[in-house]
Design an enzyme around this catalytic site. Structure first.
Site, mmCIF file in Angstrom:
data_model
loop_
_atom_site.group_PDB
_atom_site.id
_atom_site.type_symbol
_atom_site.label_atom_id
_atom_site.label_comp_id
_atom_site.label_asym_id
_atom_site.label_seq_id
_atom_site.Cartn_x
_atom_site.Cartn_y
_atom_site.Cartn_z
ATOM 1 N N HIS A 24 -4.866 -1.805 -5.636
ATOM 2 C CA HIS A 24 -4.094 -0.671 -6.163
ATOM 3 C C HIS A 24 -5.061 0.435 -6.579
ATOM 4 O O HIS A 24 -5.994 0.187 -7.341
ATOM 5 C CB HIS A 24 -3.231 -1.114 -7.353
ATOM 6 C CG HIS A 24 -2.191 -2.133 -6.972
ATOM 7 N ND1 HIS A 24 -1.374 -2.753 -7.877
ATOM 8 C CD2 HIS A 24 -1.826 -2.622 -5.757
ATOM 9 C CE1 HIS A 24 -0.557 -3.584 -7.242
ATOM 10 N NE2 HIS A 24 -0.824 -3.526 -5.957
ATOM 11 N N ASP B 191 0.808 -1.228 0.000
ATOM 12 C CA ASP B 191 0.000 0.000 0.000
ATOM 13 C C ASP B 191 0.838 1.274 0.000
ATOM 14 O O ASP B 191 0.444 2.298 0.563
ATOM 15 C CB ASP B 191 -0.969 0.016 1.210
ATOM 16 C CG ASP B 191 -1.835 -1.216 1.258
ATOM 17 O OD1 ASP B 191 -2.204 -1.714 0.179
ATOM 18 O OD2 ASP B 191 -2.135 -1.693 2.365
#
Ligand code: GDP
Ligand code: IMO
Ligand code: MG
Length: 430
Positions: A41, A13
């Protein structure tokens, strides 16, 4: 040749999606090569927020072909759904290619993921519950189901029967659960197989020929280096190769064909799931980072654990990946702190070290040795050049660069596609 692999330098992340999207602006191919739909994503274009789990985010750029390569584990239901969500945006199936060597993620993988986690109790990994570990375990044990078999109705039927005989015995005898229904799975998954079959091809050949003829390629790494099965904080890791070398293993092209390695690190740290995290904050500062950074999982929605930047980690992952440039993202989230801390070393058993221990029991003993820096209060989210940043922010970036020992090529100052400060145009242009 002009291609780049984008990898996370922490526990995932790190804003890989945003950087991949930027680089894909003039790319021909964008390639996912590891993991599966445990990845989440994000790309923000104007007011629109796009979230992808298996299809590479670079697909949003015109003229880009998206490839799901050999090293990926693919949940057909998720990919079919992602394809359907792309259609109204004018992105058709013909822009997506899937390797016949990908392993197919089936209902028993999700079931075993959850059964294994539950049986571990307090020792659980905190997985995303998507079946990733069991699917890779089957692949390594050479009992998995490949995409090329899945899209051939006769082979799929026979293999499903054989696999379920074993899986159902484990479900019923070891876990005391209900057996899975072979006919129902065959009926549902045959539909996905029909949908995906036209996309399946020899992606290694496609990627090799593209690279060989000078086409521009972005390799979209998933997760983060500390979640790598070999180099991460085992067993609190995922089951794939998250470091840059995974781009070669997971696509079938040699490492000499990869030009640039762009490592992504947040200006602070986050982690989802269990496992040691030396700079984790349990106080109001951690809460403020979570609030300002909107640190909730893209895949599971879980609150992310937050802490100061750990440069023992980024120095280690810069080396493990051979980064040619580093993106320091979410710098804007550190706005409004009187002081900012950055971990420069660890104290372990009374000794100071800058070397990262990958044995989790040793890592759990690591006490961060912090440097304290002055913070800033000015809004930096519309800054376009380094010189426009407040002095304290510039000093922070420069000190981090020294500690990581790898050049910083881009800064992230907001979620939007255009909220980046490019420091090295050459690295950031394919
Ligand atoms: P990935 O898994 O590495 O692609 O990252 P995620 O998409 O899971 O999480 C990154 C989050 O940060 C997303 O919500 C992005 O929209 C957001 N983001 C990306 N870059 C920036 C930035 O520079 N500043 C801020 N405030 N948010 C960012
Ligand atoms: P992206 O690509 C953050 C973490 C899980 C868990 C561990 C194992 O969006 O950065 P798994 O389901 O893979 O067996 O879970 O790995 N994890 C991630 N954390 N971002 C990710 O992906 C992750 N992929 C896996 O939270 O701790
Ligand atoms: Mg993510």
């Amino acid at each position: 040749m002009s291609n780049a692999v984008v990898i996370g330098m922490q526990w995932g992340d790190e804003a890989k999606g945003k950087i991949v999207d930027y680089l894909s602006g003039n790319a021909d191919l964008v390639v996912r090569y590891n993991g599966g739909n445990n990845a989440g994503h994000t790309v923000v274009i104007g007011e629109e927020v796009y979230k992808f789990h298996t299809v590479p985010v670079g697909i949003l750029n015109e003229g880009v072909t998206a490839v799901i390569a050999d090293g990926v584990v693919l949940d057909p239901a998720i990919v079919a759904e992602e394809l359907r969500s792309l259609a109204p945006k004018g992105i058709g199936k013909e822009k997506i290619k899937i390797s016949g060597n990908t392993h197919v993620l089936m209902p028993w993988h999700r079931l075993f993921d959850n059964l294994q986690e539950t049986s571990k109790g307090s020792k659980k990994i905190g997985t995303t519950g998507r079946g990733i570990g069991p699917c890779y375990a089957d692949k390594i044990s050479r009992i998995g189901l490949r995409m090329s078999e899945f899209i051939d109705p006769a082979r799929f039927k026979a293999k499903l029967h054989d696999i379920l005989a074993v899986k159902n015995a484990i479900i019923t005898k070891v876990y005391g659960g209900e057996p899975l229904d072979e006919a129902a799975i065959y009926a549902e998954y045959s539909e996905y197989a029909k949908e995906l079959a036209p996309l399946v091809c020899d992606t290694a050949k496609l990627i090799f020929e593209a690279a060989d003829s000078g086409k521009k390629i972005v390799f979209e790494g998933a997760h983060g280096s500390l979640l790598d099965i070999d180099h991460g904080t085992y067993p609190y890791v995922t089951s794939s190769h998250c470091v840059a070398g995974g781009a070669s293993i997971g696509t079938g092209i040699g490492p000499t064909m990869i030009d640039k390695v762009i490592g992504i690190t947040k200006a602070y740290s986050t982690r989802v799931g269990e496992g040691p995290f030396p700079t984790e904050l349990f106080d109001e500062i951690g809460d403020k980072i979570r609030r300002q950074g909107n640190e909730f999982g893209t895949t599971t929605g879980r609150p992310r654990r937050c802490g100061w930047l750990d440069t023992v980690i980024s120095r280690f992952t810069a080396r493990a990946n051979g980064t040619t440039g580093v993106a320091l993202t979410l710098l804007d989230v550190l706005t409004g702190f009187d002081t900012i801390k950055v971990c420069a070393a660890y104290e372990i058993d009374g000794k100071i070290t800058r070397d990262f221990p990958t044995d989790v029991e040793v890592l759990a003993k690591a006490k961060p040795v912090y440097e304290e820096m002055k913070g800033w209060s000015e809004d930096i989210s519309e800054c376009k050049r380094f010189e426009q940043l407040p002095e304290a922010a510039r000093k922070y970036v420069k000190r981090v660069e020294q500690l990581i020992e790898s050049p910083i090529c881009v800064l992230g100052v907001g979620r939007r596609r255009d909220q980046s400060i490019i420091l090295d145009h050459e690295i950031m242009t394919l």
